[in-house]
Design a protein around this motif. Structure first.
Motif, PDB file in Angstrom:
ATOM      1  N   VAL A 275       0.865  -1.180   0.000  1.00  0.00           N
ATOM      2  CA  VAL A 275       0.000   0.000   0.000  1.00  0.00           C
ATOM      3  C   VAL A 275       0.900   1.227   0.000  1.00  0.00           C
ATOM      4  O   VAL A 275       1.756   1.377   0.874  1.00  0.00           O
ATOM      5  CB  VAL A 275      -0.910   0.020   1.238  1.00  0.00           C
ATOM      6  N   GLU A 276       0.733   2.097  -1.001  1.00  0.00           N
ATOM      7  CA  GLU A 276       1.571   3.282  -1.047  1.00  0.00           C
ATOM      8  C   GLU A 276       0.710   4.536  -1.046  1.00  0.00           C
ATOM      9  O   GLU A 276      -0.337   4.587  -1.673  1.00  0.00           O
ATOM     10  CB  GLU A 276       2.499   3.250  -2.270  1.00  0.00           C
ATOM     11  N   GLY A 277       1.175   5.525  -0.320  1.00  0.00           N
ATOM     12  CA  GLY A 277       0.503   6.807  -0.339  1.00  0.00           C
ATOM     13  C   GLY A 277       0.365   7.419   1.040  1.00  0.00           C
ATOM     14  O   GLY A 277       0.388   6.735   2.063  1.00  0.00           O
ATOM     15  N   THR A 278       0.248   8.731   1.035  1.00  0.00           N
ATOM     16  CA  THR A 278       0.034   9.457   2.281  1.00  0.00           C
ATOM     17  C   THR A 278      -1.268   8.994   2.934  1.00  0.00           C
ATOM     18  O   THR A 278      -2.254   8.725   2.247  1.00  0.00           O
ATOM     19  CB  THR A 278      -0.036  10.962   1.997  1.00  0.00           C
ATOM     20  N   TYR A 279      -1.245   8.897   4.247  1.00  0.00           N
ATOM     21  CA  TYR A 279      -2.341   8.453   5.115  1.00  0.00           C
ATOM     22  C   TYR A 279      -2.443   6.940   5.208  1.00  0.00           C
ATOM     23  O   TYR A 279      -3.294   6.431   5.930  1.00  0.00           O
ATOM     24  CB  TYR A 279      -3.693   9.045   4.687  1.00  0.00           C
ATOM     25  N   SER A 280      -1.572   6.197   4.505  1.00  0.00           N
ATOM     26  CA  SER A 280      -1.648   4.736   4.622  1.00  0.00           C
ATOM     27  C   SER A 280      -1.310   4.269   6.034  1.00  0.00           C
ATOM     28  O   SER A 280      -1.745   3.196   6.451  1.00  0.00           O
ATOM     29  CB  SER A 280      -0.708   4.077   3.607  1.00  0.00           C
ATOM     30  N   GLN A 281      -0.544   5.077   6.795  1.00  0.00           N
ATOM     31  CA  GLN A 281      -0.180   4.697   8.152  1.00  0.00           C
ATOM     32  C   GLN A 281      -0.919   5.532   9.192  1.00  0.00           C
ATOM     33  O   GLN A 281      -0.416   5.765  10.303  1.00  0.00           O
ATOM     34  CB  GLN A 281       1.343   4.793   8.329  1.00  0.00           C
ATOM     35  N   HIS A 282      -2.105   5.975   8.830  1.00  0.00           N
ATOM     36  CA  HIS A 282      -2.965   6.676   9.788  1.00  0.00           C
ATOM     37  C   HIS A 282      -3.144   5.785  11.031  1.00  0.00           C
ATOM     38  O   HIS A 282      -3.168   4.550  10.915  1.00  0.00           O
ATOM     39  CB  HIS A 282      -4.316   6.954   9.135  1.00  0.00           C
ATOM     40  N   PRO A 283      -3.239   6.357  12.217  1.00  0.00           N
ATOM     41  CA  PRO A 283      -3.348   5.544  13.443  1.00  0.00           C
ATOM     42  C   PRO A 283      -4.438   4.488  13.410  1.00  0.00           C
ATOM     43  O   PRO A 283      -4.293   3.431  14.034  1.00  0.00           O
ATOM     44  CB  PRO A 283      -3.613   6.599  14.522  1.00  0.00           C
TER      45      PRO A 283
END
Length: 349
Positions: A275-283
């Motif tokens: 999974v790539e992209g900003t917000y992929s590691q949101h809490p």
């Protein structure tokens, strides 16, 4: 292009002052065609790398750009046979398959080389032209002085290699597995995900967070004040993370921002999910991954890349989207929470 290759040739000459005309010709050939002429099976590629590893020195040498998005990747005795060499072998084969040089491009580079004050350069290059410019080996003087052991790889592959090793290890040890690549815009998340998908030992799917925007009418009024307020994280969890972790087929529906419509569901095969992209590691998502990678780069270089990518839209992109992204990182501690942080400053020179 001519000026760029002239600078590359001069840098190599300064680094290897015993270069002879045929060594310059080899540089031009590799810069234009890469290793496309070397048709080798996977077993032969890996066997050759293992053999060269034993002959090479232990000094760690950085990738040497040769133009055309390619580099010379040095095989050293310090490389691990367990993870890095098989990865390098797959990258080499992929680089072979992507060769797209032209005779015209090579001719331009030979004209550049002819301007260098190297004894015998003009006559040697002209003779090589008459022969049809076949693949050429290094001179005896070059081999004796510098003991070259390298492969021509795409430059981004070579620079990403150390960061791909943990992904390779995970891919070998656990399937299914899910990897998240978050990070700053312009840091290379998409190209890193592509390099991983093309190089890792198992089949991999790449899922883009850009396909999971919330339609404007479904966003809260204060969505710009909420990290990931423009993202449909619930749909992403249901359609991607749940099936991926269970080893089931993913039916990925991309939201088209231009039309405001959902595209047809695209089935993704079982295997490694990236999974790539900003917000992929949101809490709310971070605990669903087997490995979290964060990409970053220096602010000045990020700005240069974004200006080139966004063109006239850059001022708006900078004011709105880069600012929103930085607030997300600060509020959620994304970089601190990652398992691996990769600084890509200088990766794409």
């Amino acid at each position: 292009m001519s000026g760029d290759f002239l600078e590359i040739a001069r840098e190599h000459w300064a680094r290897y002052p015993l270069m002879e005309p045929r060594d310059f010709a080899k540089l031009a050939y590799q810069s234009e065609f890469g290793p496309a002429h070397m048709a080798q099976s996977p077993d032969k590629v890996l066997a050759a790398l293992l053999a060269e590893r034993k002959e090479a020195g232990m000094e760690a040498l950085p990738p040497e750009p040769i133009g055309g998005g390619l580099c010379r990747f040095h095989i050293t005795g310090g490389l691990s046979t367990l993870w890095e060499l098989p990865l390098a072998g797959r990258m080499f084969r992929r680089t072979m398959a992507l060769g797209s040089g032209t005779a015209e491009g090579l001719s331009e580079k030979l004209e550049v080389l002819a301007s260098l004050p190297v004894p015998g350069m003009g006559e040697s290059l002209e003779r090589w032209r008459r022969e049809g410019c076949p693949p050429v080996s290094h001179s005896e003087a070059f081999r004796s002085a510098y003991n070259p052991h390298y492969r021509v790889l795409r430059l981004d592959y070579a620079r990403y290699l150390p960061a791909l090793v943990p992904l390779e290890k995970l891919a070998r040890e656990k399937t299914p597995a899910v990897i998240a690549i978050d990070g700053r815009c312009g840091s290379g998340k998409t190209s890193f995900a592509a390099a991983a998908s093309e190089s890792l030992v198992c089949s991999s799917n790449v899922v883009h967070m850009d396909d999971f925007y919330l339609p404007p009418e479904r966003r809260a009024e204060n969505w710009m004040d909420v990290p990931a307020g423009n993202m449909d994280l619930e749909r992403f969890r249901e359609e991607v993370l749940g099936p991926a972790r269970a080893g089931e087929t993913i039916l990925c529906r991309a939201y088209d921002c231009q039309t405001g419509q959902m595209r047809e569901a695209e089935p993704l095969e079982e295997g490694l999910t990236i999974v790539e992209g900003t917000y992929s590691q949101h809490p709310t998502l971070a605990g669903c991954y087997d490995l979290k990678v964060f990409l970053t780069c220096e602010r000045e270089e990020q700005t240069r890349r974004l200006r080139a990518r966004e063109g006239d839209y850059f001022p708006t992109f900078d004011r709105v989207w880069r600012a929103l992204e930085e607030r997300y990182f600060a509020a959620c501690g994304t970089e601190r929470g990652a398992d691996l942080v990769v600084d890509t400053t200088g990766f794409f020179d």
